[in-house]
Design a protein around this motif. Sequence first.
Motif, PDB file in Angstrom:
ATOM      1  N   UNK A   1       4.865  -1.587  -6.855  1.00 13.78           N
ATOM      2  CA  UNK A   1       4.741  -0.347  -7.037  1.00 13.78           C
ATOM      3  C   UNK A   1       3.269   0.373  -6.715  1.00 13.78           C
ATOM      4  N   UNK A   2       2.389  -0.417  -7.663  1.00 14.52           N
ATOM      5  CA  UNK A   2       1.360  -0.366  -7.640  1.00 14.52           C
ATOM      6  C   UNK A   2       0.137  -0.334  -6.560  1.00 14.52           C
ATOM      7  N   UNK A   3       0.729  -1.392  -5.853  1.00 13.58           N
ATOM      8  CA  UNK A   3       0.168  -0.842  -4.016  1.00 13.58           C
ATOM      9  C   UNK A   3       0.763   0.058  -3.126  1.00 13.58           C
ATOM     10  N   UNK A   4       2.261   0.231  -3.285  1.00 11.40           N
ATOM     11  CA  UNK A   4       2.312   2.054  -3.451  1.00 11.40           C
ATOM     12  C   UNK A   4       2.151   3.201  -3.696  1.00 11.40           C
ATOM     13  N   UNK A   5       2.013   3.390  -4.762  1.00  8.80           N
ATOM     14  CA  UNK A   5       0.921   4.317  -5.462  1.00  8.80           C
ATOM     15  C   UNK A   5      -0.633   4.201  -5.123  1.00  8.80           C
ATOM     16  N   UNK A   6      -1.036   3.132  -4.978  1.00  7.14           N
ATOM     17  CA  UNK A   6      -2.464   3.398  -4.386  1.00  7.14           C
ATOM     18  C   UNK A   6      -2.664   3.407  -3.068  1.00  7.14           C
ATOM     19  N   UNK A   7      -1.678   3.000  -2.221  1.00  7.77           N
ATOM     20  CA  UNK A   7      -1.743   3.395  -0.753  1.00  7.77           C
ATOM     21  C   UNK A   7      -1.683   5.124  -0.785  1.00  7.77           C
ATOM     22  N   UNK A   8      -0.221   5.462  -1.524  1.00  8.55           N
ATOM     23  CA  UNK A   8      -0.235   7.462  -1.944  1.00  8.55           C
ATOM     24  C   UNK A   8      -0.920   8.244  -2.276  1.00  8.55           C
ATOM     25  N   UNK A   9      -1.980   7.060  -3.341  1.00 13.40           N
ATOM     26  CA  UNK A   9      -2.934   8.479  -4.179  1.00 13.40           C
ATOM     27  C   UNK A   9      -4.173   8.331  -2.889  1.00 13.40           C
ATOM     28  N   UNK A  10      -4.601   7.351  -1.914  1.00 11.02           N
ATOM     29  CA  UNK A  10      -5.777   7.611  -0.976  1.00 11.02           C
ATOM     30  C   UNK A  10      -5.200   9.002  -0.212  1.00 11.02           C
ATOM     31  N   UNK A  11      -3.852   9.017   0.424  1.00 14.32           N
ATOM     32  CA  UNK A  11      -3.823  10.310   0.974  1.00 14.32           C
ATOM     33  C   UNK A  11      -3.213  11.729   0.057  1.00 14.32           C
ATOM     34  N   UNK A  12      -3.325  11.219  -0.524  1.00 17.08           N
ATOM     35  CA  UNK A  12      -2.194  12.612  -1.601  1.00 17.08           C
ATOM     36  C   UNK A  12      -3.107  12.610  -2.745  1.00 17.08           C
ATOM     37  N   UNK A  13      -4.308  12.977  -3.178  1.00 15.02           N
ATOM     38  CA  UNK A  13      -5.279  12.612  -4.870  1.00 15.02           C
ATOM     39  C   UNK A  13      -4.508  13.725  -5.212  1.00 15.02           C
ATOM     40  N   UNK A  14      -4.438  14.399  -5.148  1.00 15.85           N
ATOM     41  CA  UNK A  14      -3.320  15.119  -6.326  1.00 15.85           C
ATOM     42  C   UNK A  14      -1.985  14.830  -6.747  1.00 15.85           C
TER      43      UNK A  14
END
Length: 84
Positions: A30-43
């Motif tokens: 989950x942390x890896x997925x969230x890190x990946x998504x946060x890089x593409x969707x900063x908000x």
Amino acid sequence: MSESDPTAASPDTAEVIAARRREMAVEHLLFGALRHLAGRHPGMLDELEDSLPHLWDRSEGTARDDEAVREIARRFIKSLRAES
């Protein structure tokens, strides 16, 4: 049986060990997925942080501590922000 084999322990202990291992694996993924998504969707991290008042502890009685659960989520978000 090796020391890392949960079946070597009592049934209750083995269940706790297996549950903790699953929890660690899920947290990692989950942390890896969230890190990946946060890089593409900063908000996204702001939205997650804004949702924390709705997070609660499913425990009952004196074991319930909604704020402790929220604090764990805050630390995850803080760590994600540091990495993004």
